[in-house]
Structures are given as structure tokens and as C-alpha cells.
Design an enzyme around this catalytic site. Structure first.
Site: not given
Ligand code: BES
Ligand code: ZN
Ligand code: MN
Length: 494
Positions: A263, A268, A275, A286, A345, A347, A349
Site C-alpha cells: 500500500k 491519507d 480524519k 501511509d 478513509d 481506502e 483495501r
Molecule cells: N491509514 C489508515 C490506517 C492507519 C491508522 C495507519 C493509524 C497508521 C496509523 C487507514 O487508511 C485508515 O484510515 N483506516 C481506518 C479504517 C476505518 C475507517 C474502517 C481506521 O483504521 O480507522
Molecule cells: Zn490509509
Molecule cells: Mn484511511
């Protein structure tokens, strides 16, 4: 930094500092340390008796002008309990010693291993530790740190033979590749857009003799990579799909082809599901999964294993904007499955799904994806273990065994049909977040699983481990490059 084996006795090694280590055991002054203490006239023994040399892990004791040694200083590093001492501690100990001495402006070092630790694996761990410990992200500092001087050389004292020499070479390739990943990950997103990441990967591929194919936004659209298109459409920066390929000189018919998918969201924001601003600056990391698999390809190009390896890195920003995807939107993934985007968010996957489909199309028989995928993995495993999800027990165990040797903490997580229910959409095949609370790292993994078929597949969630918020004795803060050593070890085992 030059790292070379030296066969002369420790007493006459010329260096600004000689490094060795002491265990938390009774008596602490034994083996190599007892020999050393013979030359030093019992100084270590007296320090131990005074309670100043206890062997606590990473505790530093520096002796100036040690009598009987040519080296100008002796650094004795605490190594903790001997029964808990593994390659992980040895690697970190070497890194911590280097960082401690570098901060004091000492640049010509020597490292003396303890008894029973003069094998190739130990030499590799020490080499890796020294080079990883030396890593610093100061390229944007106009004034470099005062007093800190680059370490010019480290002599490895008392290790025998050609096998150990090969391990030093191997350790250097691995650590320098890991540092290459760390450098990319630490880059701010204005300096490392998807296009710049692609350029950096292409430049590396050219230098190392890897095949390289960079797909631009038009090619991405014509391949119907719906997820990568959907995530990138909110950004002014176009996406890229980076493909690197290593083919062994003597291909074996029927041999596995490992497909690595990383990825690379170069920033992000969360998109329309934006966020909170606190800590958002860290979302430049990210793209750690993508950088890591690109760096694995660098190591592979140099180590030349007999297995074919390719990497696929979908690279994009995730931005809000007039054209950005919106919650509730439905798109068609490259595989043909339809996806309802509940939260923009989630994204990672979406782009990985197309990356996995493409890697399969390119002939990968085994798949590993690496991603800073979920905050939920931090809830489950804190900032300690990488989350490992795998469909094939034997393949997954191979990776976990590799992680042990590589000194990277990883923990297997479950998959299961119950979780598949949670990502079923009412209007499309899939939705991109799980319904209900909990299991966020698992439902994310289950989403990816929808895009692989029978081939063994592993997903590494590195969201909690790709970044260090605080410096450690053995490491600068920032990007860790986690995953690289395990993947190189896995390739070795294939
Ligand atoms: N890039 C984030 C995950 C992340 C979180 C990486 C903290 C590093 C540190 C990912 O794209 C994300 O935002 N995931 C969300 C998914 C949710 C919306 C289902 C998350 O984990 O909050
Ligand atoms: Zn992300
Ligand atoms: Mn995200």
C-alpha cells in the site's frame, strides 16, 4: 560506514572505542569479559562489585583510556538476562552502542562478540544493527547535530572465516535496503507524491538491474482498476502503479513466483470521511507498505535468490475534493466485484484489492501484501507486533519462522467466514468497512481475501509498527522499515 572482520587480538585493536557487552548473571565477569578484565587489571570486576556494571539491557558503561588496550575507550553494554538474549537483542545492542558513541564524536569503532556468539548469524545481526542504528533523517536540517560525527568504520573482532564474511555482506544489503525504505517513508508528502515514488522506484530498478513498469493514470483506468481510480480521483496528483520484477538467472520450471503488494497512500487525509487534524501529519507514512516491498526488491536484486519475485505498488493520495469519491458510492474493482464505499478513509483495501488482482494476473503463485491498513491493529497488538493474516498454514508459518530469525515481532491473527458476513453490502458485493463494532483489522483482511483465489496469501498489517513516535536507544524516531527483513528471510526460505 566500513565494516570489516579483523583477526588481531582485542587488546591491540586500534579504535576510538572497543564495544562489548555484559549479561545480567552471576558472576557477570566471565568468558570474554574475564579475559578482557585480565588485561584491565580487574577494573570490570571492581565496577561490578560496586554495582555499576549490572548488565541491565542497553545500560552503557564507558571506560576512558583502559589500561592494556590500544583502543582509547571501552564501552560495555548491558545485555540483560542471558536466557532472554536472542538475535533481536544483539542487533539492537549493536545499534544502541553505535548511537551512544556517535553522539560522542567517536568514529572508529571495534566490536567484540561474547563467547558462543561468533557465528555467521550473529555477525549478520551486528552488521544490520550498526547500519540501522546509524540511520538518521536529517536531510532537511540546514544545521547538522553538534558533536555528532559520522562513524567511519567498525572492526568486527575475533569472528573467523569466509562464512562470516558472507554474512556481513548479506547484513549490509539487508540493512541498507531497510534504510532505503525508511528514507522513502520519512519523506513528507509534498516531496514524495505518487509520481515521485514511481520515479524513485524506477531509478533504483535501473541501478539494480530489475525490470520496471510504471503505469500512469490512463493505463490504470484502461485496466479498470476501479479502486485505485476511485481513491485517487479526489486528488490533483495522479496515481501510479509501480511494478518491479526480478527473474533468477536459472529459472526452475514450476517454481513459485512470489508477488508482493504494498500500500502506498502518500498521504491519507481520510478523503471526504476526513480524519481529525491531531496527528494527521503522520499520515505521510501511509505508503510504508509500498516503500517496504520496493526496498525488498532492491535487496533481492543484490542477493540474487533462485526464486522469481515481483512487486506491485498502487500509489495515490487520499484527498477530499470536488471529484473525490463519497460515502455510499459504488465502483467496480478490477476483479469485477462491486464495492460500496461506506467510509472513504478505508481506502487502503480498495487500492490493494486491485494490486492483488494485478499481481495474480502477472503470474504470482504466492502473495504477500504489506500495508498500514487499520488503526484497529494498534488496538489489538499495540505498537509491538505486526498483525499477520494468512490463508495457508504452511506458508504463514514459513513467514513467522522467518520473522523470528529476522528479529521482527509478528503475531498471527484469525480469519473466518463470520467476518465475511460483516463486509456484505446491501446494494453491492462488498462494503469497505465492517458492520457492527470490533474486529476492524480482521474485516479489513477479509476484504482483501475476496481478491485472492486459491494461491497462498498473507496480509501484514503494519499500521502499529511502521513508525516510532519516540527515538529508542537503538533507533531514530520515525520510519522503522518493519517487514523488510522478514520478507527477505521468507524469500530465502522459498
Ligand atoms: N491509514 C489508515 C490506517 C492507519 C491508522 C495507519 C493509524 C497508521 C496509523 C487507514 O487508511 C485508515 O484510515 N483506516 C481506518 C479504517 C476505518 C475507517 C474502517 C481506521 O483504521 O480507522
Ligand atoms: Zn490509509
Ligand atoms: Mn484511511
Amino acid at each position: 560506514m566500513d565494516i570489516a572482520l579483523r583477526s588481531e587480538p582485542f587488546a591491540t585493536v586500534e579504535a576510538d572505542a572497543l564495544i562489548t557487552y555484559v549479561f545480567e548473571q552471576d558472576p557477570p565477569i566471565c568468558g570474554v569479559l574475564a579475559e578482557l578484565d585480565g588485561v584491565l587489571g580487574g577494573r570490570l570486576q571492581r565496577l561490578a562489585e560496586a554495582g555499576e556494571l549490572r548488565g541491565k539491557l542497553y545500560e552503557m558503561t564507558l571506560l576512558h583510556e583502559p589500561p592494556g588496550l590500544t583502543a582509547r575507550r571501552l564501552l560495555v553494554v548491558g545485555a540483560g538476562k542471558p536466557e532472554k538474549f536472542t538475535g533481536v537483542e544483539l542487533r539492537r545492542l549493536a545499534a544502541a552502542a553505535l548511537r551512544y558513541l556517535k553522539g560522542r564524536g567517536l568514529s572508529r569503532l571495534a566490536f567484540l562478540p561474547r563467547e558462543g556468539q561468533r557465528d555467521a548469524a550473529a555477525a549478520q545481526a551486528v552488521t544490520e544493527g550498526l547500519l540501522l542504528g546509524d540511520f538518521e533523517m536529517d536531510k532537511y536540517k540546514t544545521e547538522k547535530k553538534e558533536g555528532s560525527k559520522a562513524v567511519a568504520s567498525v572492526a568486527l573482532v575475533g569472528w573467523p572465516g569466509a562464512e562470516v564474511q558472507a554474512a556481513v555482506v548479506r547484513g549490509r544489503i539487508i540493512a541498507e535496503s531497510q534504510n532505503f525504505a525508511r528514507e522513502l517513508i520519512n519523506e513528507p508528502s509534498n516531496r514524495l507524491t505518487p509520481r515521485v515514488l514511481a520515479e524513485r522506484a524506477a531509478a533504483m530498478a535501473k541501478e539494480e538491474g530489475l525490470e520496471c513498469d510504471i503505469l500512469d493514470e490512463k493505463k490504470i483506468a484502461s485496466l479498470r482498476m476501479g479502486g485505485l481510480v476511485a481513491v485517487s480521483q479526489g486528488s490533483a496528483e495522479p496515481p501510479r502503479l509501480i511494478v518491479l520484477r526480478y527473474r533468477p538467472a536459472q529459472p526452475r520450471p514450476g517454481a513459485p513466483v512470489l508477488g508482493l503488494v504494498g500500500k502506498a497512500v502518500t498521504f491519507d487525509t481520510g478523503g471526504i470521511s476526513i480524519k481529525p487534524s491531531e496527528g494527521m501529519e503522520k499520515m505521510k507514512y501511509d505508503m510504508a507498505g509500498g516503500a517496504t516491498v520496493i526496498a525488498v526488491m532492491r535487496a533481492v536484486a543484490r542477493l540474487k535468490p533462485p526464486v522469481e519475485v515481483l512487486c506491485v505498488v498502487p500509489a495515490t493520495e487520499n484527498m477530499p475534493g470536488g471529484r473525490a469519491q463519497k460515502p455510499g458510492d459504488v465502483y467496480i474493482a478490477m476483479s469485477g466485484k462491486s464495492v460500496e464505499v461506506i467510509n472513504t478513509d478505508a481506502e487502503g483495501r480498495l487500492i490493494l484489492a486491485d494490486g492483488l488482482t494485478y499481481a495474480r494476473q502477472l503470474g504470482a503463485t504466492h502473495l504477500v501484501d504489506v500495508a498500514t491498513l487499520t488503526g484497529a491493529i494498534v488496538v489489538a497488538l499495540a505498537n509491538v507486533n505486526v498483525g499477520v493474516f494468512g490463508t495457508d498454514d504452511a506458508f504463514t508459518q514459513q513467514l513467522l519462522d522467518g520473522a523470528k530469525v529476522a528479529g521482527e515481532k509478528m503475531w498471527r491473527m484469525p480469519l473466518g467466514d463470520e467476518y465475511a458476513e460483516m463486509i456484505r453490502s446491501t446494494i453491492a458485493d462488498l462494503q469497505n468497512v465492517g458492520s457492527g463494532k470490533g474486529g476492524g483489522a480482521i474485516t479489513a483482511a477479509m476484504f482483501l481475501r475476496e481478491f485472492v483465489e486459491a494461491e497462498p496469501w498473507i496480509h501484514l498489517d503494519i499500521a502499529g509498527t511502521a513508525w516510532l513516535d519516540e527515538a529508542k536507544p537503538w533507533s531514530a524516531k520515525g520510519a522503522t522499515g518493519v517487514g523488510l527483513r522478514t520478507l527477505v528471510e521468507l524469500i530465502h526460505r522459498l
